[in-house]
Design an enzyme around this catalytic site. Structure first.
Site, PDB file in Angstrom:
ATOM      1  NE  ARG A 235      -4.305  -1.224   0.153  1.00 41.76           N
ATOM      2  CZ  ARG A 235      -4.420  -2.337  -0.567  1.00 41.76           C
ATOM      3  NH1 ARG A 235      -3.429  -2.730  -1.352  1.00 41.76           N
ATOM      4  NH2 ARG A 235      -5.530  -3.050  -0.535  1.00 41.76           N
ATOM      5  CD  GLU A 264      -3.308   2.624  -5.367  1.00 43.60           C
ATOM      6  OE1 GLU A 264      -2.146   2.376  -5.004  1.00 43.60           O
ATOM      7  OE2 GLU A 264      -4.053   1.771  -5.886  1.00 43.60           O
ATOM      8  CG  HIS A 282      -3.036  -1.510  -6.847  1.00 41.36           C
ATOM      9  ND1 HIS A 282      -3.472  -0.791  -5.760  1.00 41.36           N
ATOM     10  CD2 HIS A 282      -2.914  -2.786  -6.396  1.00 41.36           C
ATOM     11  CE1 HIS A 282      -3.611  -1.591  -4.708  1.00 41.36           C
ATOM     12  NE2 HIS A 282      -3.280  -2.823  -5.078  1.00 41.36           N
TER      13      HIS A 282
HETATM   14  C1  DGY Z   1      -5.476  -6.252  -2.361  1.00 42.37           C
HETATM   15  O1  DGY Z   1      -6.239  -7.185  -2.581  1.00 42.37           O
HETATM   16  O2  DGY Z   1      -5.518  -5.596  -1.324  1.00 42.37           O
HETATM   17  C2  DGY Z   1      -4.480  -5.952  -3.419  1.00 42.37           C
HETATM   18  O3  DGY Z   1      -3.861  -4.743  -3.210  1.00 42.37           O
HETATM   19  C3  DGY Z   1      -5.120  -6.035  -4.791  1.00 42.37           C
HETATM   20  O4  DGY Z   1      -4.123  -6.085  -5.760  1.00 42.37           O
END
Ligand code: DGY
Length: 311
Positions: A235, A264, A282
């Site tokens: 993240r 983002e 992502h």
């Molecule tokens: C999640 O599932 O949290 C991931 O970041 C998706 O790619």
């Protein structure tokens, strides 16, 4: 009793439609659209994704809500405390995106350390003069230490991958000092100030929480050895991005690969000209198989939770 499932997208695969057939009503409407707001009033199960930052005020629209499901392993966009206080079950998709995310982190690491983008640009430029002894030197990884922030399934899967490259995985932990069994060996767990100075590579695989926000602060980044590489597929908000950009320009970091960003989908424009950086939108869990598995797990979880709550 009307059971309304409200989803902000159809998900991947047939799973949401199957769930909709099991219950009297399925509504698919974009997050916070007028239709979505109207449907919330009679919704028992809400399915969102990580781009839908649900707030307590959103929950107020759905007094009958029993389940809040997200098609993601991350839950930092959900009002967890408010859900707990209101008895709303939270369902996410752990486990099924472990390998896809670890694969992407490895791909970014190899891309950066072996300078694949530079090599491809040269090959496509039409100006390549042929093989030479000192062309586009990369950085070898064998025998070096890879720091891993997060000892959950994705961190362990990444450890297995870098161990195959001959790297030595070492995990970060705030307090736990027990070694981590990552499935292909054990690795120590160290506090950040001990971990960082030894890391040729640092890969982020922990959730964004109050504890991990700005964990890689400007001060902590300075503890890394010159030329270290950072990969973030977890993240945004964990890494101090402006500090990392400065260090790339100064040549103190070897490279930074990002799949996730603070704020983002906005990306700090300074990244676009940062040397030795690799930026992805992502894509960590973005394979057909994984996104279907996420949708299935989410829908199964919603179905089971509703059955439990109603039965
Ligand atoms: C999640 O599932 O949290 C991931 O970041 C998706 O790619």
């Amino acid at each position: 009793m009307t059971i309304r499932i409200l989803a902000t997208s159809p998900l991947v695969g047939p799973y949401l439609q199957e769930l909709g057939r099991d219950f009297p009503e399925l509504v698919i409407a974009p997050f916070r659209s007028a239709e979505w707001r109207r449907a919330m009033a009679e919704t028992e199960a809400l399915a969102v994704s990580l781009t839908d930052p649900v707030t307590e005020a959103d929950l107020d629209l759905a007094p009958g809500l029993k389940v809040l499901g997200t098609c993601s392993v991350g839950v930092n966009h959900l009002p967890l405390q408010a859900c707990e206080a209101r008895g709303i079950a939270v369902v996410n998709t752990p486990g099924v995106l472990t390998d896809a995310t670890a694969d992407l982190a490895l791909a970014m690491l190899l891309n950066l350390t072996r300078r694949l983008a530079d090599g491809e640009a040269l090959a496509r430029s039409g100006t390549w003069k042929g093989w030479s002894l000192d062309q586009i030197f990369g950085v070898g990884l064998e025998g070096k230490t890879c720091g891993i922030l997060g000892s959950g399934p994705i961190g362990k899967a990444f450890a297995r991958r870098v161990a195959m490259l001959g790297m030595r995985p070492v995990f970060w932990a705030r307090t736990d000092r027990s070694p981590v069994d990552f499935g292909a060996g054990t690795a120590p767990r160290l506090p950040l100030d001990e971990l960082l100075p030894s890391c040729a590579v640092l890969s982020i695989h922990c959730p964004l929480t109050g504890d991990t926000r700005n964990l890689l602060s400007a001060d902590n980044l300075l503890r890394l050895p010159k030329g270290a590489f950072i990969i973030n597929t977890a993240r945004g908000g964990i890494l101090d991005e402006p500090a990392a950009i400065r260090m790339l320009h100064q040549g103190t970091l070897g490279g930074v690969g990002l799949d996730v960003y603070e704020g983002e989908p906005e990306i700090n424009k300074a990244w676009f000209t940062a040397p030795h950086s690799m930026l992805l939108p992502h894509l960590g869990s973005s394979t057909q198989e994984t996104r279907e598995a996420m949708a299935k797990l989410l829908c199964d979880g919603i179905r089971a939770t509703l059955a439990g709550k109603l039965g």
